[in-house]
Design a protein around this motif. Structure first.
Motif, PDB file in Angstrom:
ATOM      1  N   ARG A 108     -36.228 -26.255 -13.324  1.00  0.00           N
ATOM      2  CA  ARG A 108     -34.964 -25.991 -12.626  1.00  0.00           C
ATOM      3  C   ARG A 108     -35.001 -24.755 -11.733  1.00  0.00           C
ATOM      4  N   THR A 109     -36.159 -24.388 -11.229  1.00  0.00           N
ATOM      5  CA  THR A 109     -36.249 -23.257 -10.303  1.00  0.00           C
ATOM      6  C   THR A 109     -36.464 -23.779  -8.889  1.00  0.00           C
ATOM      7  N   SER A 110     -36.137 -22.957  -7.916  1.00  0.00           N
ATOM      8  CA  SER A 110     -36.381 -23.333  -6.522  1.00  0.00           C
ATOM      9  C   SER A 110     -37.816 -22.981  -6.153  1.00  0.00           C
ATOM     10  N   PRO A 111     -38.362 -23.641  -5.138  1.00  0.00           N
ATOM     11  CA  PRO A 111     -39.683 -23.248  -4.651  1.00  0.00           C
ATOM     12  C   PRO A 111     -39.723 -21.772  -4.248  1.00  0.00           C
ATOM     13  N   ALA A 112     -38.623 -21.276  -3.689  1.00  0.00           N
ATOM     14  CA  ALA A 112     -38.568 -19.862  -3.296  1.00  0.00           C
ATOM     15  C   ALA A 112     -38.721 -18.954  -4.515  1.00  0.00           C
ATOM     16  N   TYR A 113     -38.078 -19.315  -5.610  1.00  0.00           N
ATOM     17  CA  TYR A 113     -38.211 -18.533  -6.846  1.00  0.00           C
ATOM     18  C   TYR A 113     -39.659 -18.543  -7.325  1.00  0.00           C
ATOM     19  N   ASP A 114     -40.258 -19.736  -7.392  1.00  0.00           N
ATOM     20  CA  ASP A 114     -41.641 -19.843  -7.857  1.00  0.00           C
ATOM     21  C   ASP A 114     -42.578 -18.994  -7.001  1.00  0.00           C
ATOM     22  N   ILE A 115     -42.448 -19.113  -5.690  1.00  0.00           N
ATOM     23  CA  ILE A 115     -43.308 -18.332  -4.796  1.00  0.00           C
ATOM     24  C   ILE A 115     -43.057 -16.841  -4.980  1.00  0.00           C
ATOM     25  N   ALA A 116     -41.803 -16.445  -5.132  1.00  0.00           N
ATOM     26  CA  ALA A 116     -41.486 -15.028  -5.298  1.00  0.00           C
ATOM     27  C   ALA A 116     -42.079 -14.464  -6.582  1.00  0.00           C
ATOM     28  N   ILE A 117     -41.876 -15.138  -7.700  1.00  0.00           N
ATOM     29  CA  ILE A 117     -42.360 -14.598  -8.977  1.00  0.00           C
ATOM     30  C   ILE A 117     -43.879 -14.640  -9.051  1.00  0.00           C
ATOM     31  N   SER A 119     -45.905 -14.531  -6.454  1.00  0.00           N
ATOM     32  CA  SER A 119     -46.387 -13.522  -5.502  1.00  0.00           C
ATOM     33  C   SER A 119     -46.309 -12.130  -6.102  1.00  0.00           C
ATOM     34  N   LEU A 120     -45.176 -11.805  -6.689  1.00  0.00           N
ATOM     35  CA  LEU A 120     -44.996 -10.497  -7.309  1.00  0.00           C
ATOM     36  C   LEU A 120     -46.063 -10.267  -8.376  1.00  0.00           C
ATOM     37  N   CYS A 121     -46.281 -11.262  -9.218  1.00  0.00           N
ATOM     38  CA  CYS A 121     -47.290 -11.123 -10.266  1.00  0.00           C
ATOM     39  C   CYS A 121     -48.686 -10.980  -9.683  1.00  0.00           C
ATOM     40  N   PHE A 122     -48.990 -11.739  -8.643  1.00  0.00           N
ATOM     41  CA  PHE A 122     -50.318 -11.647  -8.036  1.00  0.00           C
ATOM     42  C   PHE A 122     -50.530 -10.279  -7.382  1.00  0.00           C
ATOM     43  N   ILE A 123     -49.520  -9.775  -6.703  1.00  0.00           N
ATOM     44  CA  ILE A 123     -49.644  -8.474  -6.045  1.00  0.00           C
ATOM     45  C   ILE A 123     -49.805  -7.359  -7.081  1.00  0.00           C
ATOM     46  N   LEU A 124     -49.059  -7.433  -8.172  1.00  0.00           N
ATOM     47  CA  LEU A 124     -49.136  -6.390  -9.198  1.00  0.00           C
ATOM     48  C   LEU A 124     -50.341  -6.550 -10.116  1.00  0.00           C
ATOM     49  N   TYR A 125     -50.707  -7.780 -10.441  1.00  0.00           N
ATOM     50  CA  TYR A 125     -51.803  -8.063 -11.374  1.00  0.00           C
ATOM     51  C   TYR A 125     -52.718  -9.142 -10.795  1.00  0.00           C
ATOM     52  N   PRO A 126     -53.422  -8.850  -9.692  1.00  0.00           N
ATOM     53  CA  PRO A 126     -54.245  -9.893  -9.066  1.00  0.00           C
ATOM     54  C   PRO A 126     -55.338 -10.384 -10.016  1.00  0.00           C
ATOM     55  N   GLY A 127     -55.339 -11.680 -10.236  1.00  0.00           N
ATOM     56  CA  GLY A 127     -56.343 -12.252 -11.130  1.00  0.00           C
ATOM     57  C   GLY A 127     -56.151 -11.823 -12.572  1.00  0.00           C
ATOM     58  N   GLY A 128     -54.908 -11.612 -12.989  1.00  0.00           N
ATOM     59  CA  GLY A 128     -54.668 -11.134 -14.345  1.00  0.00           C
ATOM     60  C   GLY A 128     -53.421 -11.715 -14.971  1.00  0.00           C
ATOM     61  N   MET A 129     -53.019 -11.073 -16.058  1.00  0.00           N
ATOM     62  CA  MET A 129     -51.845 -11.484 -16.822  1.00  0.00           C
ATOM     63  C   MET A 129     -50.669 -10.596 -16.433  1.00  0.00           C
ATOM     64  N   CYS A 130     -49.519 -11.220 -16.156  1.00  0.00           N
ATOM     65  CA  CYS A 130     -48.332 -10.515 -15.683  1.00  0.00           C
ATOM     66  C   CYS A 130     -47.182 -10.748 -16.662  1.00  0.00           C
ATOM     67  N   PRO A 131     -46.792  -9.718 -17.404  1.00  0.00           N
ATOM     68  CA  PRO A 131     -45.674  -9.888 -18.329  1.00  0.00           C
ATOM     69  C   PRO A 131     -44.351  -9.879 -17.578  1.00  0.00           C
ATOM     70  N   ILE A 132     -43.492 -10.856 -17.874  1.00  0.00           N
ATOM     71  CA  ILE A 132     -42.174 -10.948 -17.232  1.00  0.00           C
ATOM     72  C   ILE A 132     -41.126 -11.295 -18.289  1.00  0.00           C
ATOM     73  N   VAL A 133     -39.879 -11.133 -17.926  1.00  0.00           N
ATOM     74  CA  VAL A 133     -38.766 -11.573 -18.762  1.00  0.00           C
ATOM     75  C   VAL A 133     -37.870 -12.432 -17.883  1.00  0.00           C
ATOM     76  N   VAL A 134     -37.630 -13.660 -18.312  1.00  0.00           N
ATOM     77  CA  VAL A 134     -36.772 -14.593 -17.582  1.00  0.00           C
ATOM     78  C   VAL A 134     -35.648 -15.027 -18.508  1.00  0.00           C
ATOM     79  N   ASP A 135     -34.414 -14.784 -18.093  1.00  0.00           N
ATOM     80  CA  ASP A 135     -33.247 -15.132 -18.912  1.00  0.00           C
ATOM     81  C   ASP A 135     -33.381 -14.614 -20.343  1.00  0.00           C
ATOM     82  N   GLY A 136     -33.904 -13.386 -20.479  1.00  0.00           N
ATOM     83  CA  GLY A 136     -34.045 -12.760 -21.787  1.00  0.00           C
ATOM     84  C   GLY A 136     -35.251 -13.208 -22.587  1.00  0.00           C
ATOM     85  N   THR A 137     -36.072 -14.084 -22.014  1.00  0.00           N
ATOM     86  CA  THR A 137     -37.250 -14.587 -22.706  1.00  0.00           C
ATOM     87  C   THR A 137     -38.512 -13.963 -22.117  1.00  0.00           C
TER      88      THR A 137
END
Length: 157
Positions: A108-117, A119-137
């Motif tokens: 249920r996400t938009s393509p813009a959301y997928d690309i944004a999240i 991209s952010l993870c790739f820029i911060l952790y290129p080729g790695g693991m990126c910890p995030i929280v989505v809707d409290g998860t």
């Protein structure tokens, strides 16, 4: 507009961000390790999916692409292989006679959301693991790099 709050100075300004996103997602690069043929892009791999061989699928981490292919009859959904988070799914499927045993997708996400999240993870952790929280998860996005491009990005189960 300052982007430092989100990407810790890894992108200088809006023009640099635009150029970075174009390179990461849309510049072609060779998928195969030894090939010189520019035959894929991060966008194709992650958002659309691509055929790895005559028998298997590579990528396809967009629920919208998955849904569209299923609706037009080119994708046969075999079922979910994991469901760790309420807003993601791991799915097994066949696409045009080729098998994907597990693809993780946000739901249920938009393509813009997928690309944004991604991209952010790739820029911060290129080729790695990126910890995030989505809707409290809490969850993790895994990215892989190929010649400075997004080779893939997906939610880790």
């Amino acid at each position: 507009m300052s982007l430092d709050f989100a990407i810790n100075g890894k992108v200088r300004d809006l023009a640099d961000l635009k150029a970075t996103l174009r390179r990461l997602w849309f510049e072609l690069y060779p998928r195969s390790g030894k090939s010189l043929v520019l035959d894929t892009s991060g966008f194709e791999h992650v958002m659309v999916g691509e055929f790895k061989s005559a028998g298997s699928v590579n990528g396809m981490h967009s629920w919208l692409s998955f849904y569209e292919k299923e609706q037009n009859g080119t994708l046969n959904y075999y079922g979910h292989t994991c469901s760790v988070h309420s807003n993601t799914v791991c799915a097994a499927f066949e696409w045009d006679g080729r098998i994907k045993r597990k693809a993780s997708l946000f739901l249920r996400t938009s393509p813009a959301y997928d690309i944004a999240i991604y991209s952010l993870c790739f820029i911060l952790y290129p080729g790695g693991m990126c910890p995030i929280v989505v809707d409290g998860t809490a969850m993790v996005i895994r990215t892989y790099s190929k010649d400075g491009h997004i080779a893939t990005a997906f939610v880790v189960e």
